[in-house]
Design a protein around this motif. Structure first.
Motif, PDB file in Angstrom:
ATOM      1  N   GLN A 147       0.828  -1.212   0.000  1.00  0.00           N
ATOM      2  CA  GLN A 147       0.000   0.000   0.000  1.00  0.00           C
ATOM      3  C   GLN A 147       0.863   1.264   0.000  1.00  0.00           C
ATOM      4  O   GLN A 147       0.355   2.361   0.203  1.00  0.00           O
ATOM      5  N   GLY A 148       2.163   1.112  -0.159  1.00  0.00           N
ATOM      6  CA  GLY A 148       3.061   2.258  -0.201  1.00  0.00           C
ATOM      7  C   GLY A 148       3.543   2.738   1.156  1.00  0.00           C
ATOM      8  O   GLY A 148       4.194   3.777   1.249  1.00  0.00           O
ATOM      9  N   ILE A 149       3.244   1.992   2.211  1.00  0.00           N
ATOM     10  CA  ILE A 149       3.620   2.415   3.556  1.00  0.00           C
ATOM     11  C   ILE A 149       5.134   2.403   3.737  1.00  0.00           C
ATOM     12  O   ILE A 149       5.722   3.378   4.224  1.00  0.00           O
ATOM     13  N   ALA A 150       5.802   1.324   3.349  1.00  0.00           N
ATOM     14  CA  ALA A 150       7.258   1.245   3.513  1.00  0.00           C
ATOM     15  C   ALA A 150       7.947   2.343   2.702  1.00  0.00           C
ATOM     16  O   ALA A 150       8.874   2.991   3.184  1.00  0.00           O
ATOM     17  N   ALA A 151       7.490   2.578   1.476  1.00  0.00           N
ATOM     18  CA  ALA A 151       8.089   3.624   0.628  1.00  0.00           C
ATOM     19  C   ALA A 151       7.879   5.004   1.253  1.00  0.00           C
ATOM     20  O   ALA A 151       8.785   5.838   1.232  1.00  0.00           O
ATOM     21  N   ALA A 152       6.699   5.245   1.808  1.00  0.00           N
ATOM     22  CA  ALA A 152       6.427   6.544   2.434  1.00  0.00           C
ATOM     23  C   ALA A 152       7.321   6.742   3.660  1.00  0.00           C
ATOM     24  O   ALA A 152       7.888   7.826   3.856  1.00  0.00           O
ATOM     25  N   LEU A 153       7.464   5.714   4.484  1.00  0.00           N
ATOM     26  CA  LEU A 153       8.326   5.802   5.664  1.00  0.00           C
ATOM     27  C   LEU A 153       9.783   6.032   5.267  1.00  0.00           C
ATOM     28  O   LEU A 153      10.458   6.916   5.809  1.00  0.00           O
ATOM     29  N   LEU A 154      10.268   5.247   4.309  1.00  0.00           N
ATOM     30  CA  LEU A 154      11.657   5.367   3.885  1.00  0.00           C
ATOM     31  C   LEU A 154      11.916   6.733   3.247  1.00  0.00           C
ATOM     32  O   LEU A 154      12.929   7.384   3.525  1.00  0.00           O
ATOM     33  N   GLY A 155      10.989   7.186   2.414  1.00  0.00           N
ATOM     34  CA  GLY A 155      11.149   8.490   1.784  1.00  0.00           C
ATOM     35  C   GLY A 155      11.239   9.616   2.800  1.00  0.00           C
ATOM     36  O   GLY A 155      12.070  10.520   2.675  1.00  0.00           O
ATOM     37  N   GLU A 156      10.398   9.559   3.829  1.00  0.00           N
ATOM     38  CA  GLU A 156      10.426  10.597   4.869  1.00  0.00           C
ATOM     39  C   GLU A 156      11.713  10.527   5.683  1.00  0.00           C
ATOM     40  O   GLU A 156      12.313  11.560   6.003  1.00  0.00           O
ATOM     41  N   ALA A 157      12.167   9.325   6.013  1.00  0.00           N
ATOM     42  CA  ALA A 157      13.427   9.196   6.760  1.00  0.00           C
ATOM     43  C   ALA A 157      14.590   9.746   5.945  1.00  0.00           C
ATOM     44  O   ALA A 157      15.434  10.477   6.476  1.00  0.00           O
ATOM     45  N   LEU A 158      14.641   9.439   4.673  1.00  0.00           N
ATOM     46  CA  LEU A 158      15.726   9.937   3.830  1.00  0.00           C
ATOM     47  C   LEU A 158      15.651  11.458   3.700  1.00  0.00           C
ATOM     48  O   LEU A 158      16.685  12.130   3.693  1.00  0.00           O
ATOM     49  N   ARG A 159      14.465  11.996   3.620  1.00  0.00           N
ATOM     50  CA  ARG A 159      14.306  13.455   3.562  1.00  0.00           C
ATOM     51  C   ARG A 159      14.894  14.090   4.823  1.00  0.00           C
ATOM     52  O   ARG A 159      15.618  15.073   4.762  1.00  0.00           O
ATOM     53  N   ARG A 160      14.588  13.484   5.969  1.00  0.00           N
ATOM     54  CA  ARG A 160      15.089  14.033   7.237  1.00  0.00           C
ATOM     55  C   ARG A 160      16.595  13.846   7.392  1.00  0.00           C
ATOM     56  O   ARG A 160      17.262  14.680   8.005  1.00  0.00           O
ATOM     57  N   LEU A 161      17.122  12.757   6.869  1.00  0.00           N
ATOM     58  CA  LEU A 161      18.564  12.514   6.967  1.00  0.00           C
ATOM     59  C   LEU A 161      19.344  13.406   6.002  1.00  0.00           C
ATOM     60  O   LEU A 161      20.508  13.689   6.238  1.00  0.00           O
ATOM     61  N   GLY A 162      18.721  13.817   4.910  1.00  0.00           N
ATOM     62  CA  GLY A 162      19.363  14.719   3.956  1.00  0.00           C
ATOM     63  C   GLY A 162      20.165  13.992   2.895  1.00  0.00           C
ATOM     64  O   GLY A 162      20.480  12.813   3.021  1.00  0.00           O
ATOM     65  N   THR A 163      20.505  14.735   1.843  1.00  0.00           N
ATOM     66  CA  THR A 163      21.235  14.140   0.717  1.00  0.00           C
ATOM     67  C   THR A 163      22.728  14.398   0.781  1.00  0.00           C
ATOM     68  O   THR A 163      23.469  13.934  -0.063  1.00  0.00           O
ATOM     69  N   GLU A 164      23.169  15.154   1.775  1.00  0.00           N
ATOM     70  CA  GLU A 164      24.577  15.537   1.848  1.00  0.00           C
ATOM     71  C   GLU A 164      25.446  14.472   2.511  1.00  0.00           C
ATOM     72  O   GLU A 164      26.626  14.712   2.747  1.00  0.00           O
ATOM     73  N   ARG A 165      24.880  13.356   2.830  1.00  0.00           N
ATOM     74  CA  ARG A 165      25.651  12.330   3.524  1.00  0.00           C
ATOM     75  C   ARG A 165      25.328  10.943   2.999  1.00  0.00           C
ATOM     76  O   ARG A 165      24.291  10.715   2.404  1.00  0.00           O
ATOM     77  N   ARG A 166      26.228  10.048   3.269  1.00  0.00           N
ATOM     78  CA  ARG A 166      26.078   8.642   2.922  1.00  0.00           C
ATOM     79  C   ARG A 166      25.181   7.998   3.978  1.00  0.00           C
ATOM     80  O   ARG A 166      25.373   8.222   5.167  1.00  0.00           O
ATOM     81  N   ILE A 167      24.190   7.207   3.543  1.00  0.00           N
ATOM     82  CA  ILE A 167      23.249   6.574   4.462  1.00  0.00           C
ATOM     83  C   ILE A 167      23.348   5.061   4.280  1.00  0.00           C
ATOM     84  O   ILE A 167      23.466   4.573   3.150  1.00  0.00           O
ATOM     85  N   VAL A 168      23.275   4.333   5.388  1.00  0.00           N
ATOM     86  CA  VAL A 168      23.372   2.878   5.321  1.00  0.00           C
ATOM     87  C   VAL A 168      22.139   2.217   5.950  1.00  0.00           C
ATOM     88  O   VAL A 168      21.443   2.822   6.765  1.00  0.00           O
ATOM     89  N   VAL A 169      21.918   0.992   5.535  1.00  0.00           N
ATOM     90  CA  VAL A 169      20.918   0.126   6.140  1.00  0.00           C
ATOM     91  C   VAL A 169      21.498  -1.284   6.108  1.00  0.00           C
ATOM     92  O   VAL A 169      22.225  -1.634   5.173  1.00  0.00           O
ATOM     93  N   ILE A 170      21.212  -2.062   7.124  1.00  0.00           N
ATOM     94  CA  ILE A 170      21.629  -3.461   7.138  1.00  0.00           C
ATOM     95  C   ILE A 170      20.370  -4.286   6.928  1.00  0.00           C
ATOM     96  O   ILE A 170      19.383  -4.145   7.649  1.00  0.00           O
ATOM     97  N   THR A 171      20.394  -5.116   5.899  1.00  0.00           N
ATOM     98  CA  THR A 171      19.220  -5.910   5.554  1.00  0.00           C
ATOM     99  C   THR A 171      19.651  -7.318   5.138  1.00  0.00           C
ATOM    100  O   THR A 171      20.807  -7.694   5.270  1.00  0.00           O
ATOM    101  N   PHE A 172      18.707  -8.065   4.624  1.00  0.00           N
ATOM    102  CA  PHE A 172      18.963  -9.451   4.256  1.00  0.00           C
ATOM    103  C   PHE A 172      19.794  -9.537   2.985  1.00  0.00           C
ATOM    104  O   PHE A 172      19.713  -8.676   2.114  1.00  0.00           O
TER     105      PHE A 172
END
Length: 161
Positions: free
Chosen positions: A88-113
């Motif tokens: 339903q787009g929930i994960a994309a909406a959450l991830l998009g908002e987190a990335l917006r708050r973290l900003g584009t000026e830095r490298r961002i990581v996630v640990i996943t499968f």
């Protein structure tokens, strides 16, 4: 994208509903197998909420999706969606908002499968859509995982749709 997906800050009054969702999906997350691990996770969620680094999507009376991020470490720390709310787009909406708050000026990581792990069938394509690329192989909680990296100065996938 789901209809009217509204991301909000997760706050302490949301904690019980947040943890109800975590308990519902905990089998998908290494390290949440025991009651003690869930209690530690609850304490961590509380700290993220107090720092303003917890996001959620409400679906009626329940919380349908949650995300924890660390500004200090530039990391997506936890992303989960209720099975009845997926696609339903929930994960994309959450991830998009987190990335917006973290900003584009830095490298961002996630640990996943890892790529060959069926548990990664949903999260890996989502992260890749948002510009994350494979990094090093790691192990956490005795489980083989992979670091995904989003280099600086990338726009969110949602911004280009």
């Amino acid at each position: 994208m789901g209809v009217n997906v509204e991301v909000k800050n997760g706050t302490l009054p949301d904690l019980d509903r947040w943890m109800a969702l975590v308990e519902e999906i905990r089998e998908s997350f290494p390290g949440l197998e025991t009651p003690e691990a869930l209690a530690e996770h609850r304490a961590a969620v509380r700290r993220f909420m107090e720092r303003g680094e917890a996001l959620c999507v409400e679906t009626g009376e329940e919380i349908g999706g949650v995300l924890l991020f660390s500004g200090r470490r530039a990391q997506i720390c936890f992303l989960g969606v209720s099975p009845k709310c997926r696609r339903q787009g929930i994960a994309a909406a959450l991830l998009g908002e987190a990335l917006r708050r973290l900003g584009t000026e830095r490298r961002i990581v996630v640990i996943t499968f890892r790529e060959e792990d069926p548990r990664g069938d949903a999260p890996r394509p989502l992260y890749e859509r948002f510009g994350f690329r494979p990094g090093e192989l790691v192990e956490e909680f005795g489980y083989p995982l992979q670091v995904l990296i989003r280099e600086q100065n990338l726009r969110c996938a949602r911004d280009s749709l």
